[in-house]
Design an enzyme around this catalytic site. Structure first.
Site, PDB file in Angstrom:
ATOM      1  N   ARG A 131       0.816  -1.218   0.000  1.00 46.27           N
ATOM      2  CA  ARG A 131       0.000   0.000   0.000  1.00 46.27           C
ATOM      3  C   ARG A 131       0.850   1.269   0.000  1.00 46.27           C
ATOM      4  O   ARG A 131       0.468   2.280  -0.586  1.00 46.27           O
ATOM      5  CB  ARG A 131      -0.982   0.031   1.176  1.00 46.27           C
ATOM      6  CG  ARG A 131      -2.158   0.978   0.894  1.00 46.27           C
ATOM      7  CD  ARG A 131      -3.311   0.787   1.858  1.00 46.27           C
ATOM      8  NE  ARG A 131      -3.121   1.503   3.089  1.00 46.27           N
ATOM      9  CZ  ARG A 131      -3.563   2.744   3.314  1.00 46.27           C
ATOM     10  NH1 ARG A 131      -4.224   3.397   2.378  1.00 46.27           N
ATOM     11  NH2 ARG A 131      -3.353   3.327   4.455  1.00 46.27           N
ATOM     12  N   ARG A 179      -2.119  10.499   6.947  1.00 47.56           N
ATOM     13  CA  ARG A 179      -0.781  11.008   6.635  1.00 47.56           C
ATOM     14  C   ARG A 179      -0.806  12.190   5.684  1.00 47.56           C
ATOM     15  O   ARG A 179       0.214  12.866   5.510  1.00 47.56           O
ATOM     16  CB  ARG A 179       0.072   9.888   6.044  1.00 47.56           C
ATOM     17  CG  ARG A 179       0.031   8.603   6.873  1.00 47.56           C
ATOM     18  CD  ARG A 179       0.582   7.419   6.105  1.00 47.56           C
ATOM     19  NE  ARG A 179       0.335   6.151   6.800  1.00 47.56           N
ATOM     20  CZ  ARG A 179      -0.796   5.458   6.679  1.00 47.56           C
ATOM     21  NH1 ARG A 179      -1.778   5.886   5.899  1.00 47.56           N
ATOM     22  NH2 ARG A 179      -0.941   4.330   7.339  1.00 47.56           N
ATOM     23  N   LYS A 221      11.379   6.520  14.333  1.00 51.88           N
ATOM     24  CA  LYS A 221      11.651   5.503  13.311  1.00 51.88           C
ATOM     25  C   LYS A 221      11.750   6.105  11.915  1.00 51.88           C
ATOM     26  O   LYS A 221      12.644   5.767  11.140  1.00 51.88           O
ATOM     27  CB  LYS A 221      10.574   4.418  13.374  1.00 51.88           C
ATOM     28  CG  LYS A 221      10.861   3.226  12.511  1.00 51.88           C
ATOM     29  CD  LYS A 221      10.225   3.388  11.151  1.00 51.88           C
ATOM     30  CE  LYS A 221      10.709   2.285  10.223  1.00 51.88           C
ATOM     31  NZ  LYS A 221      10.115   2.452   8.890  1.00 51.88           N
ATOM     32  N   PRO A 238      17.067   1.932  11.964  1.00 50.22           N
ATOM     33  CA  PRO A 238      15.616   2.044  12.175  1.00 50.22           C
ATOM     34  C   PRO A 238      15.039   0.758  12.774  1.00 50.22           C
ATOM     35  O   PRO A 238      15.316  -0.337  12.290  1.00 50.22           O
ATOM     36  CB  PRO A 238      15.064   2.246  10.747  1.00 50.22           C
ATOM     37  CG  PRO A 238      16.243   2.682   9.921  1.00 50.22           C
ATOM     38  CD  PRO A 238      17.431   2.021  10.543  1.00 50.22           C
ATOM     39  N   ASP A 240      11.699  -1.039  13.271  1.00 50.40           N
ATOM     40  CA  ASP A 240      10.270  -1.165  12.964  1.00 50.40           C
ATOM     41  C   ASP A 240       9.763  -2.478  13.525  1.00 50.40           C
ATOM     42  O   ASP A 240      10.473  -3.169  14.244  1.00 50.40           O
ATOM     43  CB  ASP A 240      10.033  -1.090  11.450  1.00 50.40           C
ATOM     44  CG  ASP A 240      10.792  -2.175  10.718  1.00 50.40           C
ATOM     45  OD1 ASP A 240      10.824  -3.322  11.199  1.00 50.40           O
ATOM     46  OD2 ASP A 240      11.361  -1.903   9.655  1.00 50.40           O
TER      47      ASP A 240
END
Length: 296
Positions: A131, A179, A221, A238, A240
């Site tokens: 996505r 977002r 992040k 990072p 996640d």
DNA sequence: CACCAGGCAAGCC
DNA sequence: GGCTTGCATGGT
């Protein structure tokens, strides 16, 4: 590495540590798609290229030596010696990293545009990779500049100014959800000079991270991803959900850890190569679906 | 239906 | 400082 022009292609030989599937499926880049076996097509710096590999020969189709030297050589990070990086990461007796490096031995950290990286990783928040790619694709096809490549139309990543001129409801066509306001606010900041991305590149990693985290929609992040993928800061690691899972599974006996604990562990163990180590781990975790038990 | 996806901002203490 | 909650959207 050796590169020569054959017809309209640039053919690269004698190039170790380079696998297209590793490079484009390790989550660093959202604008290249697999278009055939060992072949990926995508756009960067306003230009599109199809890259394929067969028998240790890398072919960049329908491009020029000029574009190779100006864009693709650096974008694909061909000037870096990953053989010694892999050796260093594998030599510490860390069996997990040894295996991860074997798995994703062809990974290279792409040198992507900072602006594109900023927006792309804002979009990545609490999202999944298919996505993320879809949203970024819509962003580009809706607001980027079109160009033709091998008979098809592709789109550049839209400029800050182009996005800054939009209203929130116009941007909603990309389906970015909550977002969209982050994207718009950052675009307006860059467009009007409040956010100076070039100045950011000159700052040291800690200072740059502090500045990035002031941006709307950019937290711990996402700023680490921007530092690593948009600014070449390999000391950025990072954390996640995938990295958290694989680190807990491999280093902490499957016991839950805070992100801070995992970050400190990684900084101690991988140091200035943390970002590259992260990519090997991320690719390894996803390929093997480590820690995932829901049948993917 | 619930839960998850390369988290973050805002509001609490 | 750390912890909790709501958040758009789409997939399983």
């Amino acid at each position: 590495m050796n590169a020569e022009t054959i017809n309209n292609d640039v053919v690269i030989t004698n190039q170790p540590d380079f696998e297209l599937s590793h490079i484009f499926d390790c989550g660093q880049c959202f604008r290249f798609e697999r278009t055939a076996d060992n072949e990926y097509t995508g756009t960067a710096f306003g230009k599109t290229v199809t890259a394929s590999k067969q028998n240790d020969k890398i072919i960049l189709r329908s491009t020029s030596m000029e574009d190779f030297k100006n864009i693709w050589y650096n974008y694909l990070d061909l000037g870096r010696d990953y053989t010694s990086i892999k050796k260093e990461l594998s030599s510490g007796g860390d069996k997990v990293m040894e295996k991860a490096v074997r798995y994703g031995g062809g990974i290279r950290i792409l040198n992507q545009e900072l602006w594109e990286t900023l927006i792309s990783f804002i979009i990545s928040a609490s999202n999944n990779i298919p996505r993320i790619k879809k949203i970024i694709g819509l962003l580009c096809s809706s607001f980027g500049e079109p160009h033709e490549y091998m008979g098809k139309i592709y789109y550049s990543f839209p400029s800050p100014e182009r996005i800054a001129a939009l209203e929130l409801d116009e941007l909603s066509v990309i389906r970015a959800g909550f977002r969209d306001k982050y994207i718009l606010e950052c675009a307006r900041g860059v467009a009007d000079g409040r956010i100076d991305l070039d100045a950011l590149k000159k700052a040291d990693t800690a200072a740059a991270k502090k500045e990035l985290m002031k941006l709307y929609g950019v937290g711990n992040k996402v700023s680490d991803c921007i530092l690593l993928f948009g600014m070449g800061r390999f000391d950025s690691f990072p954390v996640d959900v995938w990295i958290k899972r694989i680190m807990e599974y491999c280093y902490f006996g499957s016991e839950q850890q805070s992100i801070k604990t995992i970050s400190e562990f990684a900084a101690e163990r991988y140091g200035r190569l943390g970002g590259i180590a992260q990519q090997y781990l991320f690719f390894y975790a996803r390929e093997c679906r480590i820690g995932v038990h829901n049948g993917g």
